[in-house]
Scaffold this active site. Structure first.
Site, PDB file in Angstrom:
ATOM      1  N   LYS A  13      63.489  69.427 150.760  1.00 51.97           N
ATOM      2  CA  LYS A  13      63.664  67.975 150.925  1.00 51.97           C
ATOM      3  C   LYS A  13      65.111  67.570 150.673  1.00 51.97           C
ATOM      4  O   LYS A  13      65.691  66.812 151.438  1.00 51.97           O
ATOM      5  CB  LYS A  13      62.764  67.195 149.942  1.00 51.97           C
ATOM      6  CG  LYS A  13      61.280  67.454 150.095  1.00 51.97           C
ATOM      7  CD  LYS A  13      60.456  66.546 149.170  1.00 51.97           C
ATOM      8  CE  LYS A  13      60.674  66.768 147.695  1.00 51.97           C
ATOM      9  NZ  LYS A  13      60.220  68.077 147.190  1.00 51.97           N
ATOM     10  N   ARG A  88      55.933  59.546 143.934  1.00 53.45           N
ATOM     11  CA  ARG A  88      55.013  60.640 143.650  1.00 53.45           C
ATOM     12  C   ARG A  88      53.663  60.128 143.157  1.00 53.45           C
ATOM     13  O   ARG A  88      52.772  60.940 142.896  1.00 53.45           O
ATOM     14  CB  ARG A  88      55.602  61.567 142.583  1.00 53.45           C
ATOM     15  CG  ARG A  88      56.513  62.681 143.151  1.00 53.45           C
ATOM     16  CD  ARG A  88      57.242  63.338 141.991  1.00 53.45           C
ATOM     17  NE  ARG A  88      57.610  64.703 142.164  1.00 53.45           N
ATOM     18  CZ  ARG A  88      58.869  65.130 142.357  1.00 53.45           C
ATOM     19  NH1 ARG A  88      59.849  64.269 142.483  1.00 53.45           N
ATOM     20  NH2 ARG A  88      59.115  66.415 142.439  1.00 53.45           N
ATOM     21  N   ARG A 127      67.007  79.467 144.173  1.00 52.85           N
ATOM     22  CA  ARG A 127      67.667  78.285 143.609  1.00 52.85           C
ATOM     23  C   ARG A 127      67.910  78.466 142.108  1.00 52.85           C
ATOM     24  O   ARG A 127      68.939  78.045 141.588  1.00 52.85           O
ATOM     25  CB  ARG A 127      66.792  77.046 143.866  1.00 52.85           C
ATOM     26  CG  ARG A 127      67.485  75.751 143.533  1.00 52.85           C
ATOM     27  CD  ARG A 127      66.738  74.560 144.082  1.00 52.85           C
ATOM     28  NE  ARG A 127      65.485  74.315 143.389  1.00 52.85           N
ATOM     29  CZ  ARG A 127      64.626  73.356 143.719  1.00 52.85           C
ATOM     30  NH1 ARG A 127      64.864  72.586 144.759  1.00 52.85           N
ATOM     31  NH2 ARG A 127      63.518  73.171 143.050  1.00 52.85           N
ATOM     32  N   ARG A 133      68.511  75.713 137.377  1.00 56.06           N
ATOM     33  CA  ARG A 133      67.654  74.605 136.940  1.00 56.06           C
ATOM     34  C   ARG A 133      66.603  75.113 135.966  1.00 56.06           C
ATOM     35  O   ARG A 133      65.942  76.112 136.231  1.00 56.06           O
ATOM     36  CB  ARG A 133      66.951  73.992 138.160  1.00 56.06           C
ATOM     37  CG  ARG A 133      67.706  72.839 138.739  1.00 56.06           C
ATOM     38  CD  ARG A 133      67.021  72.306 139.953  1.00 56.06           C
ATOM     39  NE  ARG A 133      65.680  71.784 139.688  1.00 56.06           N
ATOM     40  CZ  ARG A 133      64.994  71.073 140.554  1.00 56.06           C
ATOM     41  NH1 ARG A 133      65.523  70.798 141.734  1.00 56.06           N
ATOM     42  NH2 ARG A 133      63.792  70.633 140.265  1.00 56.06           N
ATOM     43  N   ARG A 144      54.175  72.527 138.633  1.00 56.43           N
ATOM     44  CA  ARG A 144      54.698  71.553 139.601  1.00 56.43           C
ATOM     45  C   ARG A 144      53.887  71.581 140.894  1.00 56.43           C
ATOM     46  O   ARG A 144      53.673  70.545 141.525  1.00 56.43           O
ATOM     47  CB  ARG A 144      56.186  71.827 139.870  1.00 56.43           C
ATOM     48  CG  ARG A 144      57.062  71.425 138.699  1.00 56.43           C
ATOM     49  CD  ARG A 144      58.420  72.079 138.748  1.00 56.43           C
ATOM     50  NE  ARG A 144      59.270  71.524 139.782  1.00 56.43           N
ATOM     51  CZ  ARG A 144      60.372  72.120 140.230  1.00 56.43           C
ATOM     52  NH1 ARG A 144      60.737  73.293 139.748  1.00 56.43           N
ATOM     53  NH2 ARG A 144      61.091  71.548 141.162  1.00 56.43           N
TER      54      ARG A 144
END
Ligand code: AMP
Length: 188
Positions: A13, A88, A127, A133, A144
């Site tokens: 996204k 969300r 990532r 992260r 998640r």
């Protein structure tokens, strides 16, 4: 034009939002990026959010709604925004509708990115290595994804009830996904 990019974590996204932002002069509004900036700045809000984010949980509605409300009138959003990772929950979707309606605007299109689970895991691992992260780990990802499946089951019907929510095949490479998005935007 106001667009929502909806999809699971690590679906691409943010990558696509940045491409579309630059090509169409719309402003990407990523609540995840805003929260990470709060953490980076060491604010109280960031401190509270980090605990939830690291567990793969959602932060409270009023926090993210407030962050969007503070940016929606910025000059960068004059031509519209790309909402990335927001809303969300249905409460967030309703708050966004109200904010836009008060300004004579609306959500013009909601795109739902879908990506196979094994690909999501691979992208997240990549990532994690590149960006470090703290919520890009297998335990948080599992949570998640669970969270995603449950909020998608509420938020997508909210938008589908109002009109078409085109699906984007997020398994393709970056250029292939951008092409699908641009085709949909061209038809608007
Ligand atoms: P993201 O970068 O969009 O994957 O978001 C990272 C994390 O930030 C999420 O797992 C949530 O903990 C939190 N977050 C981001 N956006 C929202 C939102 N709209 N509502 C609640 N929590 C959010």
């Amino acid at each position: 034009m106001n667009i929502i990019f909806f999809g699971p974590p690590a679906a691409g996204k943010g990558t696509q939002a940045k491409i579309i932002q630059d090509k169409y002069g719309l402003q990407q509004l990523s609540t995840g990026d805003m929260l990470r900036a709060e953490i980076e700045a060491g604010s109280d809000l960031g401190l509270k959010a980090k605990t939830l984010m690291d567990q793969g949980m959602l932060v409270p509605d009023d926090v993210v709604i407030g962050m969007i409300a503070r940016r929606i009138d910025s000059p960068a959003c004059a031509k519209g925004a790309i909402f990335d990772g927001f809303p969300r929950t249905v409460a967030q979707a309703e708050a966004l509708d109200d904010m836009l309606a008060a300004r004579g605007k609306k959500i013009d299109i909601v795109m739902a990115l879908s990506v196979d689970q094994d690909k999501l895991v691979a992208r997240m691992e990549k990532r994690a290595a590149e960006e470090g992260r703290s919520d890009d780990n297998i335990a948080a990802l599992k949570k998640r994804l669970e969270q995603y499946n449950s909020y998608a089951a509420e938020v997508l019907p909210y938008y589908r009830a109002r009109g078409d929510v085109p699906d984007i095949d997020g398994n393709q490479d970056i250029g292939g996904v951008t092409m699908q998005i641009e085709r949909i935007l061209a038809g608007k």
